[in-house]
Design a protein around this motif. Structure first.
Motif, PDB file in Angstrom:
ATOM      1  N   UNK A  31      51.448 -20.955  41.663  1.00 22.56           N
ATOM      2  CA  UNK A  31      52.403 -21.255  40.481  1.00 22.56           C
ATOM      3  C   UNK A  31      51.785 -21.695  39.140  1.00 22.56           C
ATOM      4  N   UNK A  32      52.561 -21.587  38.167  1.00 26.89           N
ATOM      5  CA  UNK A  32      51.912 -21.907  36.748  1.00 26.89           C
ATOM      6  C   UNK A  32      51.523 -20.510  36.291  1.00 26.89           C
ATOM      7  N   UNK A  33      50.775 -20.869  35.103  1.00 26.03           N
ATOM      8  CA  UNK A  33      50.652 -19.862  34.174  1.00 26.03           C
ATOM      9  C   UNK A  33      48.871 -19.532  33.803  1.00 26.03           C
ATOM     10  N   UNK A 124      59.812 -18.824  31.774  1.00 22.28           N
ATOM     11  CA  UNK A 124      60.569 -19.034  33.283  1.00 22.28           C
ATOM     12  C   UNK A 124      59.546 -19.963  34.191  1.00 22.28           C
ATOM     13  N   UNK A 125      58.213 -19.557  33.948  1.00 20.35           N
ATOM     14  CA  UNK A 125      57.184 -20.008  34.912  1.00 20.35           C
ATOM     15  C   UNK A 125      56.503 -21.277  34.462  1.00 20.35           C
ATOM     16  N   UNK A 126      56.805 -21.994  33.421  1.00 21.74           N
ATOM     17  CA  UNK A 126      56.431 -23.134  33.138  1.00 21.74           C
ATOM     18  C   UNK A 126      55.757 -23.279  31.420  1.00 21.74           C
ATOM     19  N   UNK A 127      54.939 -24.118  31.551  1.00 23.15           N
ATOM     20  CA  UNK A 127      54.302 -24.366  30.129  1.00 23.15           C
ATOM     21  C   UNK A 127      53.021 -23.717  30.105  1.00 23.15           C
ATOM     22  N   UNK A 128      52.286 -23.348  29.129  1.00 21.10           N
ATOM     23  CA  UNK A 128      51.277 -22.624  29.056  1.00 21.10           C
ATOM     24  C   UNK A 128      49.915 -23.364  29.554  1.00 21.10           C
ATOM     25  N   UNK A 129      49.111 -22.856  29.751  1.00 19.54           N
ATOM     26  CA  UNK A 129      47.671 -23.413  30.401  1.00 19.54           C
ATOM     27  C   UNK A 129      47.084 -24.119  29.061  1.00 19.54           C
ATOM     28  N   UNK A 130      46.435 -25.180  29.314  1.00 18.52           N
ATOM     29  CA  UNK A 130      45.480 -25.998  28.456  1.00 18.52           C
ATOM     30  C   UNK A 130      44.462 -25.010  27.548  1.00 18.52           C
ATOM     31  N   UNK A 131      44.289 -25.118  26.231  1.00 21.99           N
ATOM     32  CA  UNK A 131      43.595 -24.212  25.338  1.00 21.99           C
ATOM     33  C   UNK A 131      42.403 -24.247  26.220  1.00 21.99           C
ATOM     34  N   UNK A 132      41.576 -23.047  25.994  1.00 23.45           N
ATOM     35  CA  UNK A 132      40.311 -22.892  26.454  1.00 23.45           C
ATOM     36  C   UNK A 132      39.085 -23.874  25.992  1.00 23.45           C
ATOM     37  N   UNK A 133      38.306 -24.238  26.759  1.00 27.80           N
ATOM     38  CA  UNK A 133      37.163 -25.035  26.555  1.00 27.80           C
ATOM     39  C   UNK A 133      35.947 -23.990  26.393  1.00 27.80           C
ATOM     40  N   UNK A 134      34.762 -24.757  26.001  1.00 23.50           N
ATOM     41  CA  UNK A 134      33.629 -23.760  25.788  1.00 23.50           C
ATOM     42  C   UNK A 134      33.433 -23.301  27.553  1.00 23.50           C
ATOM     43  N   UNK A 135      33.436 -24.052  28.415  1.00 19.01           N
ATOM     44  CA  UNK A 135      32.973 -23.800  29.702  1.00 19.01           C
ATOM     45  C   UNK A 135      33.922 -22.714  30.151  1.00 19.01           C
TER      46      UNK A 135
END
Length: 173
Positions: A31-33, A124-135
């Motif tokens: 589930x999620x994006x 429809x599938x939720x909020x976007x994922x957190x912005x990308x980190x350096x890792x």
């Protein structure tokens, strides 16, 4: 009939929108994006698990075979889950991932998964994922390059050694 509505009143809609927020992707849940770079990072993590499993061949062939079977099962699961979440990011159902088993269509789907940008806001599938980190950037972009270079080296070094051996045999005769 007279119109009593004042046309010069301020609009009642909010002009400033609040921060919509982000979701935290979980590696084992479908589930999620998942964005493009994070999709590659999840695939890299699954390959990193497979490498030590393949190294078990140095200890025992039986242990190595079991390790590779478990490693491939883990890699397959993570890749499928990441693909479903990546499809969710472009507002498509996870069932489209079955198109990977259709020749030629699978190439188009892989290109879509790698290059199509996800929806900006909530879908429809939720909020976007957190912005990308350096890792995430390192795992998502650098690790696949290291894997590709490693595969090319594994092919090129034995071929070069065979070429040197053939050249030495030709010079000796």
């Amino acid at each position: 009939m007279e119109n009593t509505e004042n046309l010069f009143t301020a609009p009642e809609a909010e002009l400033v929108t609040e921060n919509q927020g982000y979701s935290t992707p979980k590696i084992f849940q479908a589930s999620g994006r998942l964005g493009r770079v994070r999709y590659l990072a999840h695939a890299s993590i699954s390959y990193l698990v497979l490498l030590p499993a393949a190294g078990l061949f140095a200890i025992s062939e039986t242990l190595g075979a079991i390790g590779i079977a478990v490693g491939y099962a883990f890699m397959f699961y993570i890749t499928i889950v990441a693909g479903i979440k990546r499809l969710h990011d472009i507002n498509r159902k996870g069932w489209y991932l079955l198109l990977l088993f259709v020749p030629l269509i699978n190439l188009i789907l892989v290109l879509i998964l790698l290059f199509k940008s996800g929806d900006i806001g909530e879908n429809e599938y939720g909020l976007p994922a957190h912005p990308n980190t350096a890792k995430t950037w390192i795992l998502g972009l650098v690790m696949p390059l290291i894997f590709i270079i490693g595969i090319l080296a594994a092919i090129a070094v034995p071929a070069y050694n065979d070429y040197l051996q053939a050249a030495q045999n030709a010079a000796a005769s």
